[in-house]
Design an enzyme around this catalytic site. Structure first.
Site, PDB file in Angstrom:
ATOM      1  N   HIS A 136       4.029   2.122  -3.465  1.00 41.60           N
ATOM      2  CA  HIS A 136       3.835   1.142  -4.863  1.00 41.60           C
ATOM      3  C   HIS A 136       5.124   0.640  -4.822  1.00 41.60           C
ATOM      4  O   HIS A 136       5.288   0.492  -6.122  1.00 41.60           O
ATOM      5  CB  HIS A 136       2.691   0.744  -5.190  1.00 41.60           C
ATOM      6  CG  HIS A 136       0.885   0.159  -5.069  1.00 41.60           C
ATOM      7  ND1 HIS A 136       0.729  -0.632  -3.953  1.00 41.60           N
ATOM      8  CD2 HIS A 136       0.232   0.908  -4.804  1.00 41.60           C
ATOM      9  CE1 HIS A 136      -0.131  -0.576  -3.522  1.00 41.60           C
ATOM     10  NE2 HIS A 136      -0.717   0.100  -3.911  1.00 41.60           N
ATOM     11  N   GLU A 138       6.190  -6.098  -4.286  1.00 43.34           N
ATOM     12  CA  GLU A 138       5.164  -5.724  -5.639  1.00 43.34           C
ATOM     13  C   GLU A 138       5.323  -6.709  -6.269  1.00 43.34           C
ATOM     14  O   GLU A 138       6.027  -7.234  -7.228  1.00 43.34           O
ATOM     15  CB  GLU A 138       5.401  -4.513  -6.521  1.00 43.34           C
ATOM     16  CG  GLU A 138       5.556  -3.180  -5.103  1.00 43.34           C
ATOM     17  CD  GLU A 138       5.228  -2.579  -4.704  1.00 43.34           C
ATOM     18  OE1 GLU A 138       3.616  -2.972  -5.617  1.00 43.34           O
ATOM     19  OE2 GLU A 138       4.834  -2.857  -3.796  1.00 43.34           O
ATOM     20  N   ASP A 173       9.313  -5.558   1.709  1.00 45.65           N
ATOM     21  CA  ASP A 173       8.200  -4.869   1.098  1.00 45.65           C
ATOM     22  C   ASP A 173       7.916  -5.756  -0.814  1.00 45.65           C
ATOM     23  O   ASP A 173       9.397  -5.749  -1.208  1.00 45.65           O
ATOM     24  CB  ASP A 173       7.563  -3.285   0.299  1.00 45.65           C
ATOM     25  CG  ASP A 173       6.473  -3.531  -0.086  1.00 45.65           C
ATOM     26  OD1 ASP A 173       5.011  -3.581   0.084  1.00 45.65           O
ATOM     27  OD2 ASP A 173       6.351  -3.267  -1.257  1.00 45.65           O
ATOM     28  N   ASP A 211       8.001   2.005  -0.380  1.00 46.01           N
ATOM     29  CA  ASP A 211       6.871   1.363   0.896  1.00 46.01           C
ATOM     30  C   ASP A 211       7.679   0.437   1.926  1.00 46.01           C
ATOM     31  O   ASP A 211       6.963   0.798   3.388  1.00 46.01           O
ATOM     32  CB  ASP A 211       6.085   0.099   0.053  1.00 46.01           C
ATOM     33  CG  ASP A 211       4.801   1.089  -0.554  1.00 46.01           C
ATOM     34  OD1 ASP A 211       4.997   2.160  -0.416  1.00 46.01           O
ATOM     35  OD2 ASP A 211       3.992   0.009  -1.195  1.00 46.01           O
TER      36      ASP A 211
END
Length: 416
Positions: free
Chosen positions: A156, A20, A18, A161
């Site tokens: 998030h 961000e 993941d 995540d």
């Protein structure tokens, strides 16, 4: 821990990842945090990697990922984490929730460093969920977690995540509705050639950047002063603090200027410590008078306390003193914003840029849309802002204020 100590290879399996980011456009936006959960072929977790990444620009969607420029200022660049990232990804089938988004950003970052993104097998938990749970309707990661009984953690946050996506992947496979074996993908993944990245990695997880931050430069300056009190005047020192703290950043040059003034004025350690506490109370009074809501006043007060080198509970003490009416200097009174001053705003925080511009106009200031050498003041929403405007303003030597300082100084004519 040096990456050389983490060089043991993983057995074949999956890398659930993941990222961000500062925004949604992988060509122009950047990664601010990444995480990988490495599992074996049966989905058992073997190891986890998570790190902040300095985007070398403003952090963008702070309201989503919760990371400000100050959090990322000391974070490693993508190139600094690459060797460890590749170690976690090589030999694995890549998995993510809407994995195309994550891989597009990673491929773009890799391309900026001159490397091609390898054609490794990939699986998307969102697409799998749409097959296994056709009636769910909404396929956000949090929705899939709820439907499958997976702990979604904090949304998030890259590691949470990635863990959630790994949990969703495992539950989807256990249903037996779609697939229970990925032997073909695992075999292909083991033969994919990844770039050879030499050198160690620097990994900084969320929260570690702040925990390892350098001590306050002004606090260190105070500790270097002679002990005792002189009862000398600190009015001139308050003026120095006005100039030093209006952008909420303290450099070594600023701290040295404060030290020279203190010594020149005959001030001792006790005098300056008391001055710092009084100034913080003044910041608290200004926050109360300006009704700085949404946590803006409280966060600014805590930041000023850290910059002044005061203990963690000093912000609460200053607020209590301000509420009781204790005497304190008025921050910024020696550097007012006079009508006719040209001003520009940078950032996308709260209050909105439109609201700040309206406040400026009401105070008789001239709002400009861009930064030029003739601009008087730039207002930023984060002390460590890396927007093009903030970088240009600092290069031009333009006066820079943070939003709380601006709101304190931008008084309408009838409130001067």
């Amino acid at each position: 821990m040096d990456s050389a100590e983490r060089r043991a290879s993983f057995p074949r399996g999956f890398a659930v990842l993941d990222v961000e980011t500062t925004g949604l456009r992988w060509k122009t936006d950047r990664i601010v945090e990444l995480a990988v959960v490495r599992t074996d072929a049966e989905g058992r977790v073997l190891a986890e990697l998570t790190t902040l990444v300095n985007p070398e620009r403003n952090p963008g969607a702070t309201h989503i990922h919760g990371l400000g420029a100050e959090d990322l200022a000391g974070a490693p660049r993508f190139s600094d984490v690459l060797s460890e990232l590749v170690r976690f990804l090589e030999g694995a089938v890549l998995v993510g929730h809407n994995v195309k988004f994550d891989l597009a950003f990673l491929a773009e970052e890799l391309g900026r460093l001159g490397y091609a993104w390898p054609d490794a097998p990939r699986l998307c938990t969102r697409e799998l969920a749409m097959r296994v749970l056709p009636g769910l309707g909404e396929y956000r990661l949090s929705s899939c977690c709820k439907a499958l009984g997976v702990d979604g953690g904090n949304e998030h946050r890259a590691l949470d995540d990635a863990r959630a996506a790994a949990g969703v992947f495992a539950r989807l496979n256990k249903t037996g509705f779609w697939r229970t074996s990925y032997d073909t993908e695992l075999t292909v993944a083991s033969s994919v050639a990844w770039p050879v990245i030499e050198g160690p990695s620097r990994i900084v997880a969320r929260g570690e950047a702040q925990a390892s931050a350098e001590p306050s430069l002004l606090g260190a300056m105070v500790e270097g002063l002679p002990e005792g009190t002189s009862n000398g005047s600190v009015e001139g020192y308050f003026s120095v603090l006005d100039e030093i703290l209006e952008d909420r950043r303290v450099t070594e040059e600023k701290a040295d200027a404060a030290r020279k003034h203190a010594l020149g004025a005959g001030l001792l350690r006790g005098d300056v410590t008391a001055a710092h506490r009084a100034y913080l109370t003044g910041v608290a009074r200004a926050a109360l008078a300006g009704d700085l809501g949404g946590g803006l006043g409280a966060s600014d007060l805590a930041r000023v306390a850290r910059l002044l080198g005061l203990p963690a509970d000093s912000a609460e003490q200053a607020l209590a003193a301000a509420q009781s009416g204790a005497a304190a200097p008025r921050p910024g009174s020696t550097r007012p914003l006079v009508p006719g001053t040209s001003i520009c705003f940078s950032g996308d925080g709260e209050p909105t840029k439109a609201a700040l511009e309206a406040r400026a106009v009401a105070a008789g200031l001239r709002v400009q849309a861009s930064v030029t050498k003739k601009l008087d003041v730039l207002v930023i929403d984060d002390p460590h802002s890396m927007t093009a405007k903030s970088q240009k303003a600092r290069a031009y030597g333009i006066r820079v204020l943070t939003v709380p300082v601006f709101l304190t100084l931008a008084r309408t004519p009838d409130k001067q």
